[in-house]
Design a protein around this motif. Structure first.
Motif, PDB file in Angstrom:
ATOM      1  N   ILE A  89      -5.037   1.442   6.321  1.00 45.05           N
ATOM      2  CA  ILE A  89      -4.459   1.730   4.986  1.00 45.05           C
ATOM      3  C   ILE A  89      -2.983   0.766   5.232  1.00 45.05           C
ATOM      4  CG2 ILE A  89      -3.366   3.313   3.691  1.00 45.05           C
ATOM      5  CD1 ILE A  89      -4.733   5.484   5.213  1.00 45.05           C
ATOM      6  N   ASP A 127      -6.233   6.685   2.045  1.00 44.87           N
ATOM      7  CA  ASP A 127      -6.042   8.045   2.306  1.00 44.87           C
ATOM      8  C   ASP A 127      -6.562   8.904   1.271  1.00 44.87           C
ATOM      9  OD1 ASP A 127      -3.819   6.674   0.976  1.00 44.87           O
ATOM     10  OD2 ASP A 127      -2.583   8.220   1.609  1.00 44.87           O
ATOM     11  N   ASP A 132      -2.484   3.638   9.704  1.00 47.42           N
ATOM     12  CA  ASP A 132      -1.993   3.679   8.386  1.00 47.42           C
ATOM     13  C   ASP A 132      -0.596   2.999   8.729  1.00 47.42           C
ATOM     14  OD1 ASP A 132      -0.526   3.930   6.252  1.00 47.42           O
ATOM     15  OD2 ASP A 132      -1.031   5.998   6.138  1.00 47.42           O
TER      16      ASP A 132
END
Length: 426
Positions: free
Chosen positions: A42, A182, A200
């Motif tokens: 991400i 996410d 992330d």
């Protein structure tokens, strides 16, 4: 630094491409992908996700060993773009890249598959079609990457993705990438039983101070004329996003009638028309590319300075992805959202939740300015003065009721007095 882990031929290409150092997502996923870790990556739009998954996975592909790496793209345009980037880096390793993209000639694609390309880039529908026809050897695939995973796992696409994954070998490596992956985690966990490592780097990325966010207050009737005026600004070129396809069509027709150099990119167009629109936009033959969220994912066109939202986007994710068409890898850019009195609240609420500062801007003298034009202020003062004069005149012509009664009483008294004087004494 990942540069030291790249083959010499790639180090030369890295420098020729003008890269100074890898982005955070490129640095963080390099080793896990090389070690065949199943992961979810991400990272914000424009942070180099394509190379983040391409470099480590291409290094694991063996020349001449047939289909090994599959990259699924969420749109035809993204698929074409990923194919171009993959071919650039793959050719240095002696690897063949074959696109399997919907809208293209399937017979030609089948012929190309006979050459046993090591890397496949495709859209879900066409890839599954080739697997069912046994033209693509899915059981040979060792790695599957989903670019813009949250889009690929939406209804209408997820069924194709599930069909593809069911045909891959059990030990195949899966990697999901997106700026908002996410959001898709629940869907990912439903179709993948393997343990996933989530990487992330969203909060670790410094905010792109080069991109400024503004809103321009215009009435609905002024939208097309505002787009026309924006197109005449110095060095203007931008993506123009619509929420509704019908509004896009109406705006394009009116702008072309007024000789504004625009083109559209829409889901109801053929692949050739869409490809031509993108090429004209890249070559700066047109100033505005009118589109919907179709073009908000993955498209990377260098040095486009503006994103114009014709109205407030439907979701926060949409706002982020649209804005990601500019300011890529730290470049400067401007996002302008057209609002009305009843929608500016929605924009402010959305940007507040995204922790983005947004300011009002005005279109005056062929340029955008943060200061309200003096002309507008003078116009308001003039209007106020005119209103006061009209009110004063109205009071003179039509005096208040109380004043009318007083004037009438005084007049009656005067007339009564006059009558008394005329009566002769007895």
């Amino acid at each position: 630094m990942i540069q030291s882990k790249l083959p010499e031929v790639w180090q030369t290409r890295w420098q020729e491409s003008g890269f100074l150092e890898p982005s955070l997502i490129q640095e963080k996923v390099f080793e896990p992908l090389q070690e065949q870790v199943n992961l979810v990556g991400i990272s914000p739009t424009g942070s180099g996700k394509t190379l983040a998954y391409l470099l480590p996975t291409l290094l694991q592909v063996k020349p001449g060993a047939g289909n090994q790496l599959l990259i699924l793209a969420s749109s035809q345009e993204l698929g074409i773009q990923v194919t171009d980037v993959a071919r650039l880096w793959a050719k240095d390793l002696g690897l063949k890249v074959q696109p399997l993209i919907g809208g293209a000639n399937s017979k030609r694609q089948i012929e190309k598959l006979k050459e046993k390309p090591e890397v496949i880039v495709g859209t879900p529908g066409r890839v599954l079609e080739m697997i069912k026809q046994k033209k693509l050897k899915a059981h040979l695939l060792e790695r599957v990457i989903l670019d813009e995973a949250d889009q690929l796992l939406q209804p209408g696409a997820i069924e194709f993705v599930q069909g593809i994954l069911k045909n891959t070998q059990e030990k195949a490596q899966y990697a999901f990438f997106s700026a908002t992956a996410d959001v898709a985690l629940p869907a990912i966990e439903k179709i993948v039983t393997k343990e996933l490592t989530i990487i992330d780097v969203t909060d670790l990325n410094p905010k792109n101070e080069g991109v400024k966010h503004y809103f321009l207050n215009v009435s609905k009737r002024q939208v097309v004329d505002t787009l026309r005026r924006l197109s005449h600004m110095t060095d203007f070129q931008g993506f123009v996003f619509f929420n509704q396809l019908s509004e896009l069509g109406n705006a394009e027709e009116k702008l072309l009638y007024n000789h504004v150099p625009v083109a559209s990119l829409a889901s109801d167009q053929s692949k050739e028309v869409r490809k031509m629109a993108l090429e004209r936009f890249r070559e700066k033959e047109i100033r505005q590319l009118l589109t919907t969220d179709l073009a908000s994912r993955g498209l990377d066109i260098e040095k486009v300075p503006y994103v114009i939202n014709v109205e407030v986007p439907m979701t926060k994710e949409s706002y982020l992805h649209r804005g990601g068409r500019i300011g890529r890898m730290g470049a400067a850019g401007t996002i302008v959202t057209l609002v009305q009195e009843h929608t500016v609240r929605d924009l402010k609420r959305m940007t507040k939740e995204l922790d983005i500062s947004v300011s009002e801007v005005f279109l005056h003298g062929g340029e955008l300015t943060l200061e309200k034009p003096i002309k507008e202020e003078y116009k308001e003062k003039k209007t106020d003065t005119t209103v006061k004069k009209i009110e004063k005149r109205s009071k003179t012509i039509n005096p208040p009721e109380n004043k009318k009664k007083k004037v009438k009483k005084k007049k009656d008294q005067k007339n009564k007095g006059a009558r008394k004087k005329k009566v002769p004494l007895s």
